[in-house]
Write an enzyme that holds these catalytic residues in place. Sequence first.
Site, PDB file in Angstrom:
ATOM      1  N   TRP A  74       0.489  18.548 -12.129  1.00 52.00           N
ATOM      2  CA  TRP A  74       0.353  17.190 -11.562  1.00 52.00           C
ATOM      3  C   TRP A  74      -1.036  17.199 -10.957  1.00 52.00           C
ATOM      4  CZ3 TRP A  74      -0.501  14.668  -6.917  1.00 52.00           C
ATOM      5  CH2 TRP A  74      -0.059  13.355  -6.824  1.00 52.00           C
ATOM      6  N   GLY A 101      -0.866  23.652  -5.589  1.00 56.15           N
ATOM      7  CA  GLY A 101      -1.466  23.471  -4.267  1.00 56.15           C
ATOM      8  C   GLY A 101      -2.929  23.068  -4.391  1.00 56.15           C
ATOM      9  N   GLU A 491      14.475   0.259   0.001  1.00 61.60           N
ATOM     10  CA  GLU A 491      14.805   1.249  -1.018  1.00 61.60           C
ATOM     11  C   GLU A 491      14.917   0.580  -2.396  1.00 61.60           C
ATOM     12  OE1 GLU A 491      14.671   4.273  -1.192  1.00 61.60           O
ATOM     13  OE2 GLU A 491      15.985   4.912  -2.817  1.00 61.60           O
ATOM     14  N   LYS A 495      12.659   1.707  -5.477  1.00 60.13           N
ATOM     15  CA  LYS A 495      13.250   2.167  -6.739  1.00 60.13           C
ATOM     16  C   LYS A 495      12.662   1.369  -7.904  1.00 60.13           C
ATOM     17  CE  LYS A 495      15.314   5.437  -6.171  1.00 60.13           C
ATOM     18  NZ  LYS A 495      14.656   5.717  -4.998  1.00 60.13           N
ATOM     19  N   GLU A 498       8.988   2.185  -8.535  1.00 55.88           N
ATOM     20  CA  GLU A 498       8.824   3.578  -9.009  1.00 55.88           C
ATOM     21  C   GLU A 498       9.103   3.711 -10.502  1.00 55.88           C
ATOM     22  OE1 GLU A 498      10.046   6.953  -5.760  1.00 55.88           O
ATOM     23  OE2 GLU A 498      11.667   5.717  -6.498  1.00 55.88           O
ATOM     24  N   HIS A 514       7.336 -15.265   6.942  1.00 54.41           N
ATOM     25  CA  HIS A 514       6.019 -15.021   7.556  1.00 54.41           C
ATOM     26  C   HIS A 514       5.039 -14.373   6.584  1.00 54.41           C
ATOM     27  CE1 HIS A 514       7.635 -16.219  11.390  1.00 54.41           C
ATOM     28  NE2 HIS A 514       8.654 -15.399  11.207  1.00 54.41           N
ATOM     29  N   LYS A 613       8.569  14.656  -8.217  1.00 57.45           N
ATOM     30  CA  LYS A 613       9.807  14.765  -7.458  1.00 57.45           C
ATOM     31  C   LYS A 613       9.562  15.345  -6.073  1.00 57.45           C
ATOM     32  CE  LYS A 613      14.316  14.780  -7.045  1.00 57.45           C
ATOM     33  NZ  LYS A 613      14.820  13.449  -6.662  1.00 57.45           N
TER      34      LYS A 613
HETATM   35  C1  G6P Z   1       8.544  11.859  -3.584  1.00 54.95           C
HETATM   36  C2  G6P Z   1       9.672  11.383  -4.474  1.00 54.95           C
HETATM   37  C3  G6P Z   1      10.601  10.444  -3.691  1.00 54.95           C
HETATM   38  C4  G6P Z   1      11.077  11.131  -2.431  1.00 54.95           C
HETATM   39  C5  G6P Z   1       9.922  11.618  -1.562  1.00 54.95           C
HETATM   40  C6  G6P Z   1      10.402  12.499  -0.411  1.00 54.95           C
HETATM   41  O1  G6P Z   1       7.687  10.796  -3.321  1.00 54.95           O
HETATM   42  O2  G6P Z   1       9.169  10.718  -5.607  1.00 54.95           O
HETATM   43  O3  G6P Z   1      11.721  10.117  -4.504  1.00 54.95           O
HETATM   44  O4  G6P Z   1      11.874  10.241  -1.701  1.00 54.95           O
HETATM   45  O5  G6P Z   1       9.026  12.402  -2.341  1.00 54.95           O
HETATM   46  O6  G6P Z   1      11.000  13.643  -0.963  1.00 54.95           O
HETATM   47  P1  G6P Z   1      11.938  14.625  -0.178  1.00 54.95           P
HETATM   48  O7  G6P Z   1      12.197  15.756  -1.125  1.00 54.95           O
HETATM   49  O8  G6P Z   1      11.199  15.057   1.056  1.00 54.95           O
HETATM   50  O9  G6P Z   1      13.181  13.875   0.173  1.00 54.95           O
END
Ligand code: G6P
Length: 618
Positions: A74, A101, A491, A495, A498, A514, A613
């Site tokens: 990534w 990293g 949320e 979703k 995303e 507003h 993820k």
């Molecule tokens: C990324 C994922 C989200 C997730 C967030 C926090 O942005 O795409 O789906 O909610 O990280 O992840 P965590 O593992 O800390 O819940």
Amino acid sequence: MCGIVGYIGKQKAAPLIIEGLKRLEYRGYDSAGVVVLEDGAFNVAKKIGRVANLEGEAARHHFHGTFGMGHTRWATHGGVTDANAHPHVSSDGQIALIHNGVIENYATIKKFLLGRGFTFKSETDTEVLCNLIAYHYAKEPPAAEGDSRFVESVRKALHHAEGTYGIVVMALAVPGELVTARKGSPLILGIGDGESLVASDVAAIVSRTQNVVYLKDGEIAHLRAKDFSITTVASGEAAAHVIDKVNWSIADAELGAYAHFMEKEIFEQPVALENAMRGRFAEDGSTAQFGGLNITANEFRGIERFMFCACGTALHACMVTEHLIERFARMPVECDYASEFRYRNTPLYRNTLFFVKSQSGETIDTLAALREAKRKGYKVLAVVNVVGSTIAREADGGIYQHVGPEVGVASTKAFTSQLLIGAMLALYIGRMRDLSFGDGVQIVNALKGAPDLVRRVLQQAPHIRAIARRYAHYTDMLFLGRLSLFPIALEGALKLKEISYIHAEGYPAAEMKHGPIALVSEKCPSVFLVPNGDIVNKIISSMQEIKARKGPVIAIASESVELPAGLADEVIRIPECHDAVLPIVAAVPVQLLSYYIAVERGCDVDKPRNLAKSVTVE
Ligand code: G6P
């Protein structure tokens, strides 16, 4: 965010590594690569795009060796190109490296290495670290026994590396050995039968072994097929370790009959909720109980306020928990983005209990917020899904979600289980204060009924799919809700954007006038969350304001809510339920709506563009 897999054993390494990478693809998927040490050379294949592309490329490399490593990337430093993909090999050809990293002082190190004859083929910080290891390897005197100079050269290079890393290193002169080290990026050793593995995630190795060692920050491991040793990066002293057993199997991380992991995980929610609450209600049936909080009831009673930090979906879960703690326990709660908290210098009151929520337990911003709070002397508890993850280990105590592996990038079952655990926490805190036995019993019974209510919502999937077909072509959408359903509106919008790339905003329904109301037209539908409660008529008024401006309206409404004729273009009904359960029940239709819209638009639901993820870089 990147995925890492390494293997030493008797099997052909490349197919095993590529299989592992496929299981990690959800962590990052710009490019992928594999290296096998065979016939005295590093055989490297790398390719931009998905692991499937790498598989095609690998076929041309005729891999046959039994020792190698692979990576899914990534991108952080350098664009998405074959050259920037990992593994990287040092310019003297001696060292190969994969890395998760960011090496922050890479420019200084690169300058140093350029002055000593090293050359670079990529724009990555990883190649810089790889050459730095090669530099130390060339300088290190050969040891009397074994080749400890391999480990020593990695250690020395890491002494100069600032930033975060999870790395696996191979040396041309040392076949059958891997050196791996971490600081801020997860790494897990797999202890197999005559074989050793290393990965950034259990999912990549669980098909070969359930015996794992979670490497800690600041540790360096030296792996051979039949043994391993762990020392500290700082001093080289032996580090104590335990071998843990993974409590799920590869079948839990497989698609089965579903089209996508997101779909599977949405439909797993009733069982996930059952697992998250199992054994967590007190015998008198009026409160919750948690095994691992590591805080006495007395200490808990001394707490005067709560601070919650998280990222993304997990933050939305915290916002619902805030609402429920205020409601059931009448205590002040603050929520913040972990990424903001870490730099904000928030004044915290003395008797504050700090909570973080994280599915992966590896999100770097959440981890940094945890560390900042601990540094200030606060006790930090964590709600985490991944057992053994960094946040789980560094927190003073916490609650595991127990929902099994979540593979879809868009979090679903982890979210609703965080909502459930938040409600149980609010109940627990409330019962220590003014919440009566009777109210406690009611909440417990309501929470126990949540899985069946979710099953009822899931039965409406075909209806929601039909609505999704009619709305998939829009480019903007609003999600509006109030009180504990405002975070569900956030949320829903998250979703949708995303996974379907539709621009969406979540707003408190009344606040919509507003600003967002300016977006409303026949081209911008609004999804309203309409539970039956004190302010249902206010929400209906907001819907009327949208309708008056020709905005299409989708209502997700409790069964008992009577909607004026013609007000909603589409209606999805949710069962009547207690406030503790309402956010869980309301979350499911927004998940399904987003999922089906994304499918309708032909999007890659489980691997949405640019997302990962588990975000382990800042
Ligand atoms: C990324 C994922 C989200 C997730 C967030 C926090 O942005 O795409 O789906 O909610 O990280 O992840 P965590 O593992 O800390 O819940």
